[in-house]
Structures are given as C-alpha cells and as structure tokens.
Design a protein around this motif. Structure first.
Motif, PDB file in Angstrom:
ATOM      1  N   GLY A 176       0.816  -1.290  -0.011  1.00  0.00           N
ATOM      2  CA  GLY A 176      -0.046   0.055  -0.094  1.00  0.00           C
ATOM      3  C   GLY A 176       0.703   1.352   0.220  1.00  0.00           C
ATOM      4  O   GLY A 176       0.333   2.249  -0.334  1.00  0.00           O
ATOM      5  N   MET A 177       2.156   1.010   0.222  1.00  0.00           N
ATOM      6  CA  MET A 177       2.861   2.217  -0.103  1.00  0.00           C
ATOM      7  C   MET A 177       3.520   2.701  -1.157  1.00  0.00           C
ATOM      8  O   MET A 177       3.913   1.638  -1.925  1.00  0.00           O
ATOM      9  N   LEU A 178       3.583   3.819  -1.711  1.00  0.00           N
ATOM     10  CA  LEU A 178       3.831   4.199  -3.114  1.00  0.00           C
ATOM     11  C   LEU A 178       5.441   4.179  -3.201  1.00  0.00           C
ATOM     12  O   LEU A 178       5.959   4.021  -4.153  1.00  0.00           O
ATOM     13  N   GLU A 179       5.993   4.581  -2.024  1.00  0.00           N
ATOM     14  CA  GLU A 179       7.483   4.891  -2.039  1.00  0.00           C
ATOM     15  C   GLU A 179       8.197   4.404  -0.509  1.00  0.00           C
ATOM     16  O   GLU A 179       7.440   4.415   0.413  1.00  0.00           O
ATOM     17  N   ARG A 180       9.236   3.863  -0.698  1.00  0.00           N
ATOM     18  CA  ARG A 180       9.844   3.431   0.721  1.00  0.00           C
ATOM     19  C   ARG A 180      10.062   4.593   1.511  1.00  0.00           C
ATOM     20  O   ARG A 180      10.037   5.714   1.072  1.00  0.00           O
ATOM     21  N   LEU A 181       9.847   4.510   2.818  1.00  0.00           N
ATOM     22  CA  LEU A 181      10.211   5.671   3.814  1.00  0.00           C
ATOM     23  C   LEU A 181      11.679   5.299   4.309  1.00  0.00           C
ATOM     24  O   LEU A 181      12.159   4.360   4.555  1.00  0.00           O
ATOM     25  N   TYR A 182      12.209   6.572   4.541  1.00  0.00           N
ATOM     26  CA  TYR A 182      13.649   6.491   4.976  1.00  0.00           C
ATOM     27  C   TYR A 182      13.541   6.877   6.439  1.00  0.00           C
ATOM     28  O   TYR A 182      12.927   8.106   6.740  1.00  0.00           O
ATOM     29  N   THR A 183      14.322   6.229   7.103  1.00  0.00           N
ATOM     30  CA  THR A 183      14.808   6.887   8.414  1.00  0.00           C
ATOM     31  C   THR A 183      15.897   6.237   9.022  1.00  0.00           C
ATOM     32  O   THR A 183      16.807   5.950   8.244  1.00  0.00           O
ATOM     33  N   ARG A 184      16.247   6.495  10.237  1.00  0.00           N
ATOM     34  CA  ARG A 184      17.755   6.288  10.696  1.00  0.00           C
ATOM     35  C   ARG A 184      17.645   5.570  12.187  1.00  0.00           C
ATOM     36  O   ARG A 184      16.587   5.916  12.840  1.00  0.00           O
ATOM     37  N   LEU A 185      18.663   4.924  12.685  1.00  0.00           N
ATOM     38  CA  LEU A 185      18.736   4.286  14.047  1.00  0.00           C
ATOM     39  C   LEU A 185      19.917   4.807  14.471  1.00  0.00           C
ATOM     40  O   LEU A 185      20.876   4.396  13.950  1.00  0.00           O
ATOM     41  N   TYR A 186      20.066   5.358  15.732  1.00  0.00           N
ATOM     42  CA  TYR A 186      21.185   5.828  16.340  1.00  0.00           C
ATOM     43  C   TYR A 186      21.437   5.028  17.545  1.00  0.00           C
ATOM     44  O   TYR A 186      20.286   4.497  18.119  1.00  0.00           O
ATOM     45  N   PHE A 187      22.684   5.053  18.076  1.00  0.00           N
ATOM     46  CA  PHE A 187      22.821   4.256  19.393  1.00  0.00           C
ATOM     47  C   PHE A 187      22.906   5.015  20.493  1.00  0.00           C
ATOM     48  O   PHE A 187      23.501   6.176  20.483  1.00  0.00           O
ATOM     49  N   PRO A 188      22.449   4.568  21.493  1.00  0.00           N
ATOM     50  CA  PRO A 188      22.164   5.192  23.006  1.00  0.00           C
ATOM     51  C   PRO A 188      23.539   5.696  23.310  1.00  0.00           C
ATOM     52  O   PRO A 188      23.731   6.858  24.181  1.00  0.00           O
ATOM     53  N   GLU A 189      24.521   4.887  23.281  1.00  0.00           N
ATOM     54  CA  GLU A 189      26.020   4.993  23.981  1.00  0.00           C
ATOM     55  C   GLU A 189      26.878   6.171  23.239  1.00  0.00           C
ATOM     56  O   GLU A 189      27.665   6.544  23.848  1.00  0.00           O
TER      57      GLU A 189
ATOM     58  N   LEU B  77      14.339   8.164  17.263  1.00  0.00           N
ATOM     59  CA  LEU B  77      15.363   7.374  16.475  1.00  0.00           C
ATOM     60  C   LEU B  77      16.553   6.868  17.028  1.00  0.00           C
ATOM     61  O   LEU B  77      17.418   6.223  16.592  1.00  0.00           O
ATOM     62  N   ILE B  78      16.414   6.869  18.528  1.00  0.00           N
ATOM     63  CA  ILE B  78      17.270   6.159  19.279  1.00  0.00           C
ATOM     64  C   ILE B  78      17.096   4.788  19.640  1.00  0.00           C
ATOM     65  O   ILE B  78      15.954   4.318  20.102  1.00  0.00           O
ATOM     66  N   ALA B  79      17.953   3.821  19.424  1.00  0.00           N
ATOM     67  CA  ALA B  79      17.783   2.410  19.726  1.00  0.00           C
ATOM     68  C   ALA B  79      17.665   1.943  21.218  1.00  0.00           C
ATOM     69  O   ALA B  79      18.143   2.604  22.070  1.00  0.00           O
ATOM     70  N   GLU B  80      16.785   1.237  21.501  1.00  0.00           N
ATOM     71  CA  GLU B  80      16.808   0.769  22.808  1.00  0.00           C
ATOM     72  C   GLU B  80      17.540  -0.652  23.280  1.00  0.00           C
ATOM     73  O   GLU B  80      17.573  -1.615  22.302  1.00  0.00           O
ATOM     74  N   PRO B  81      18.577  -0.541  24.042  1.00  0.00           N
ATOM     75  CA  PRO B  81      19.355  -1.612  24.382  1.00  0.00           C
ATOM     76  C   PRO B  81      18.560  -2.824  24.859  1.00  0.00           C
ATOM     77  O   PRO B  81      17.555  -2.508  25.699  1.00  0.00           O
ATOM     78  N   VAL B  82      18.951  -3.822  24.221  1.00  0.00           N
ATOM     79  CA  VAL B  82      18.045  -5.255  24.877  1.00  0.00           C
ATOM     80  C   VAL B  82      19.093  -6.552  24.596  1.00  0.00           C
ATOM     81  O   VAL B  82      19.525  -6.616  23.607  1.00  0.00           O
ATOM     82  N   ASP B  83      19.368  -7.063  25.787  1.00  0.00           N
ATOM     83  CA  ASP B  83      20.235  -8.520  25.658  1.00  0.00           C
ATOM     84  C   ASP B  83      21.280  -8.315  24.972  1.00  0.00           C
ATOM     85  O   ASP B  83      21.428  -9.361  23.974  1.00  0.00           O
ATOM     86  N   GLY B  84      22.170  -7.479  25.007  1.00  0.00           N
ATOM     87  CA  GLY B  84      23.434  -7.263  24.115  1.00  0.00           C
ATOM     88  C   GLY B  84      23.249  -6.640  22.824  1.00  0.00           C
ATOM     89  O   GLY B  84      24.094  -6.618  22.070  1.00  0.00           O
ATOM     90  N   GLY B  85      21.902  -6.339  22.484  1.00  0.00           N
ATOM     91  CA  GLY B  85      21.572  -6.051  21.112  1.00  0.00           C
ATOM     92  C   GLY B  85      20.846  -4.499  21.063  1.00  0.00           C
ATOM     93  O   GLY B  85      20.759  -4.105  22.312  1.00  0.00           O
TER      94      GLY B  85
END
Length: 195
Positions: free
Chosen positions: A133-146, A166-174
């Motif tokens: 249903g999307m006409l074009e891909r969406l662009y975003t980013r993931l940044y690391f909290p540390e 846009l900041i990742a959540e640390p979970v189980d080493g990932g």
C-alpha cells in the motif's frame, strides 16, 4: 490501519484520469508494492549483514498508527564498517547492506557489526521501510544510545522533542527499535526523511 479505513481521507491527491490515453507523457508515478513484495526481493539469510567479528543483533518492529503490526513490511539497512567507512570493496564476512521481511509480529532482526561514525555523522544505520500500500519506501535512521549523537547534522533536522524516536533501545546485548507509521499524533510517528 494500513489495510483498513479505505474510505478515509487520502494522503495524496487522487487523479481523475481513468484511461492511460488521458495521461500526460512523462515519468509514471510510483506503484504500491502489492501483497507479494517479498517474492524475488529477499534472499535467504539477507538479514545477516556480518558473519565475522563482534556481531550484534538489531531488531525493528513495524507498527501502524493503531498499534497493529505491519506483518508484510520489508526493512533494508545500510551502514558503515566499525571504522566508519562504507563497504565499497568486497570484504569477506561483511556486506554493509541487509534486507529482511517482517514476521507476523511486524519484526525483522538483523545480525551485523556496530557501525562506526564518519567524519560528518554519528554512528547510525540507514533504514528503508517498504510495505503493501505504500507508493515509495520510507527512509529513517537508527542511532545508538551510548554514542554522542548531539552533533549529527541529520539528527539535528528532527525536532528536539522527537529525536529519541530514532534512538535504539538496548536489549540483551543488542538493540531494538519500533517504527511507527501513520500515527494520528505526529509526535509519536517515527521521523522519516525526504531523500
């Protein structure tokens, strides 16, 4: 939300052209990816970006504005090596690009290396989102909290109150990040970038 509410207001202008002969010559508009987006676009293990080194797992869950999972989403990531350079040469054990189809919970998990910062930008993953249903891909980013993300010029384009989306959540080493699409409250929708 993506598959329902078909009688609601459209985000894009609706054309009144009903026959191809009525359309002006030029570039044709984007098409939706359809229900079979995954056929031919994903290869086995394409969500494994790195097989050697100190790998991490990064999971993305894609949900719509109602909180329902987007189970047919496809996520692409592109990133630097740990030294902050892009993978322009073939490097064994690291591709720099990953692609994965979401499961029934809307989740894709990548195995990769922690990206490095470049001279201009903080360490991050570039993220592309495709879905039916999307006409074009969406662009975003993931940044690391540390990391020190404060001076990243792209992150600075986002309102300060929404940067944490846009900041990742640390979970189980990932890491884990939920991508929210089409939320009625713009403050809760993931920031997307025009490329």
């Amino acid at each position: 939300m993506i598959d329902t509410h078909k009688t609601g207001e459209f985000r894009y202008e609706v054309s009144d052209i009903r026959d191809q002969d009525e359309a002006e010559f030029g570039i044709t508009p984007s098409q939706t990816v359809g229900p079979y987006v995954h056929i031919g676009l994903t290869l086995e293990d394409s969500e494994i970006v790195a097989t050697e080194g100190d790998t991490i797992e990064v999971s993305f869950s894609v949900i719509d504005g109602n909180g329902d999972p987007v189970a047919d989403a496809m996520i692409e990531i592109w990133q630097t090596r740990p030294d902050g350079t892009y993978n322009t040469d073939e490097v064994e054990g690291f591709r720099g690009l990953g692609r994965g189809m979401a499961d029934e919970t809307g989740t894709v998990t990548f195995t990769t290396l922690r990206p490095g910062a470049t001279e201009e930008e903080a360490a991050h993953l570039k993220v592309g989102v495709f879905a039916r249903g999307m006409l074009e891909r969406l662009y975003t980013r993931l940044y690391f909290p540390e990391n020190d993300n404060a001076a990243d010029p792209v992150l600075e384009l986002v309102d300060a109150a929404r940067r944490d989306l846009l900041i990742a959540e640390p979970v189980d080493g990932g890491y884990r990040k939920t991508i929210v699409m089409q939320h009625a409250d713009p403050g809760k929708e993931t920031p997307f970038f025009r490329v």
